[in-house]
Enzyme design. Structure first.
Site, PDB file in Angstrom:
ATOM      1  N   ASP A   6      64.509 -36.988-101.056  1.00 16.28           N
ATOM      2  CA  ASP A   6      66.026 -37.390-101.171  1.00 16.28           C
ATOM      3  C   ASP A   6      66.446 -37.870 -99.718  1.00 16.28           C
ATOM      4  OD1 ASP A   6      66.112 -36.914-103.742  1.00 16.28           O
ATOM      5  OD2 ASP A   6      67.242 -35.039-103.755  1.00 16.28           O
ATOM      6  N   LYS A  12      70.624 -30.163-115.288  1.00 15.96           N
ATOM      7  CA  LYS A  12      69.581 -31.386-114.856  1.00 15.96           C
ATOM      8  C   LYS A  12      68.135 -30.624-115.027  1.00 15.96           C
ATOM      9  CE  LYS A  12      68.314 -34.629-111.446  1.00 15.96           C
ATOM     10  NZ  LYS A  12      66.716 -33.997-111.259  1.00 15.96           N
TER      11      LYS A  12
END
Length: 675
Positions: free
Chosen positions: A38, A116
């Site tokens: 990320d 998630k």
């Protein structure tokens, strides 16, 4: 205007990110944590945003997933499977919420919050209520057909429980490995002397993509459905209503872990509640997905090239624990790279026990100043890759303080050769190209699914071949005979015949697969295909100079230098000759690039009837041109389809030529604009 150093950083980021995407999505073997990935992606996004001239439609910031493996049939998704943008702090979540409200002209929508799941994305297609197909995400446009494997997953119904099922219902979800079952499986593997799986996500991906459905059936995989794809015959107005309808139809959803709220305060309360209870579900989670609930609002907000504007993933920080650092050791990989790792007192972190953790490289180990005997903080960054965060200063023993900082060894522990650190790099390398650990990694990589795909030549077999002196390089694989293999432990006539058949079949793999297998620095599947498409065969690539290679769209100077360095090495040149001599294919199925648009810069806007956006881009590149995302005075032509955006207006303002689809087809063939 971006300087050369900045351009090189952008190019290096794209190379590194694409390599990580391939390892994560195709090989199910990530080499970095989600958090590290990320961070790389965010850096690239910020650089491209600040310097629009560096933006490129081929950048990983505009892509989803990774190209599908050849192990399964490729299937185009009826509706693209996009990824999600991420938020890591409340301020980022609120900034997204403000963009949503602006996009809806001041309307504050309701939001549906879901956990998630750290699993494998799947698309299930039901036709008239019958499960017709199951497809992995792939690159978002094309995935792998894993229907037969998915049919073995127990909580997926073959038929929907609906009186009048829709003609078409495409449901998106996640395949996951339940945490308790994962731990039980790992314990059993350890008792049997087999290596433990790193995490449930990797285990689920590997189980889902088995060539034999019976193996998938033996694993306790589960699916949770959370999204809608293409539909025909189902009328729903909101995401929460869709989840209710499919749950009634027998599809599994996370009803107890899903909530629809009125505003972002409600979203934040949901995030905080599950932050405290993140290990309560039967599956691993790494955050919360927030979606605008109303489908009409979703359509108004639309999507970017890679993610919907109406949804965002809020990522939780990785969980941390303290434990004893017993030792720091190093491993040597297939490129010769020497990587330090921590040997830990086993500790439970984020739902699984870890005893080894990466230290990345010498600089990272020194910066953290961790030493054997320290009490250290460890985490599974992104809840995937175990890593050492740092040491607890108050608990450092006096003898550890006196011992001084850890240092990278100067000789390889596997072959005794010198370890050398390259100038300007953080990585150190074993200088012996024949280092047994390096050869082992090379063999395993060459035979892997992403390269020559030699089924049966895995970790154990690679070690046996090296231990018995049967192979000294990858070309020796093709000289193995039945007598050689029958002498190996665990091999019988059937397994020998199967392995020899797989080795023979691998000779016909196209050039791009061979290039991946050759272990050239920076050359993964995407770059390999670009090279194969451009040069056509190995001879053409070997003869090309560095400047010619760098000029290939999507390659550039860093990759070109690594490729040229590889081919200029006498041992590598001899290896390629040896592979050719045993019958390994040296050309490709992909067509050569034409020259009709050589030197042209093309911008695409609006929809085309005869091309998807990716197909139009590929057609331009096949004709020798380059596709960019923004219109400037340097743009050669703008292709205008239906419902064009502001790019057509910008072209008119700058006096840049525009063409419709018919003229575009003519342009591809002739390189000529209409009068």
């Amino acid at each position: 205007m971006a300087d050369e150093q900045l351009r090189r950083r952008v190019e290096a980021l794209r190379v590194e990110i694409n390599q990580h995407r391939y390892r994560y999505y195709v090989l199910s073997d990530p080499s970095v944590s989600d958090a590290e990935f990320d961070a790389l992606m965010r850096e690239l996004q910020e650089l491209e945003a600040r310097h629009s001239e560096l933006d490129d439609p081929a950048s990983p910031t505009h892509q989803v997933g990774a190209p599908p493996s050849r192990a399964f049939a490729e299937v185009a998704h009826r509706q693209r499977m996009l990824s999600l943008d991420n938020a890591f702090a409340r301020e980022e979540l609120e900034a997204w919420g403000q963009r949503v409200v602006r996009g809806l002209d001041g309307t504050v929508p309701r939001f549906t919050c879901e956990l998630k799941i750290d699993g494998v994305a799947i698309s299930l297609t039901y036709e008239s209520g019958h499960l017709a197909q199951a497809i992995t995400r792939g690159d978002g446009r094309v995935g792998e057909d894993v229907t037969q494997n998915v049919r073995t997953i127990r909580n997926i119904p073959a038929w929907l429980e609906m009186a009048s099922p829709p003609a078409l219902l495409e449901v998106r979800g996640e395949v996951y490995y339940p945490v308790k079952a994962f731990e039980q499986m790992n314990d059993a593997r350890e008792e049997a002397g087999q290596p433990r799986f790193a995490n449930p996500r990797n285990a689920a991906s590997g189980a889902l993509r088995q060539k034999d459905p019976a193996i998938t059936a033996s694993r306790p995989l589960q699916v949770l459905c959370h999204g809608m794809g293409a539909v025909d015959g189902l009328q729903v107005r909101a995401h929460s209503e869709f989840l209710h309808r499919i749950r009634e139809a027998g599809l599994p959803t996370a009803a107890d872990q899903t909530e629809t709220v009125d505003d972002l305060d409600g979203v934040w309360a949901f995030i905080e509640r599950w932050r405290a209870g993140r290990h309560d579900p039967a599956y691993e989670i790494d955050g919360v997905v927030v979606k605008v609930d109303d489908f009409g609002h979703q359509r108004r907000l639309g999507a970017t090239s890679s993610a919907p504007r109406w949804a965002i993933a809020f990522k939780y920080p990785p969980e941390e624990r303290e434990t004893l650092l017993r030792d720091i050791q190093v491993n040597v990989g297939r490129t010769g790279r020497v990587t330090p790792f921590a040997v830990l007192e086993p500790v439970l972190v984020a739902g699984s026990t870890i005893s080894l953790a990466t230290l990345h490289n010498e600089d990272q180990a020194r910066m953290k100043d961790v030493r054997p005997g320290d009490t250290v903080i460890v985490r599974k960054a992104g809840d995937v890759i175990p890593e050492v965060v740092g040491y607890v200063a108050a608990k450092r023993p006096p003898e550890v303080e006196q011992a001084g900082p850890w240092r990278m060894p100067t000789v390889c522990p596997f072959c005794g050769s010198a370890i050398h650190r390259l100038a300007g790099e953080a990585a150190s390398y074993c200088t012996n190209i024949d280092c047994p650990n390096r050869l082992f990694g090379t063999l395993e990589h060459f035979a892997g699914r992403g390269a020559m795909d030699i089924e049966g030549l895995g970790e154990k077999t690679a070690w046996l071949l090296l231990d018995k002196g049967l192979v000294g390089d990858v070309a020796d694989i093709y000289r193995l005979g039945a007598d050689d293999l029958l002498a190996l432990e665990g091999f019988g006539e059937i397994s020998v015949r199967n392995l020899l058949d797989a080795i023979e079949q691998s000779k016909s793999q196209p050039l791009e697969r061979l290039l991946v297998g050759l272990n050239i620095r920076h050359v993964g599947p995407t770059v390999a295909r670009l090279l194969a498409r451009h040069f056509g065969d190995m001879a053409g690539l070997r003869a090309a100079d560095e400047e010619t290679i760098a000029a290939v769209n999507g390659v550039g100077p860093i990759i070109a230098a690594a490729i040229r360095q590889f081919f200029d090495n006498e041992r590598n040149a001899a290896l390629i000759d040896k592979l050719a001599a045993v019958g390994v294919r040296m050309d490709t199925d992909v067509s050569h690039k034409g020259t009709a648009l050589e030197g042209w810069t093309v911008v695409l806007t609006g929809g085309l009837e005869g091309f998807t956006r990716d197909e139009a881009k590929q057609a331009v590149e096949d004709a020798g041109g380059k596709v960019t995302s923004s219109v400037s005075k340097k743009t050669s032509v703008v292709v205008v389809g239906s419902d064009p955006g502001t790019k057509a207006v910008r072209a008119e303002e700058l006096g840049v030529a525009t063409v419709d689809e018919a003229a575009f087809v003519h342009l591809l063939d002739t390189g000529e604009l209409p009068a």
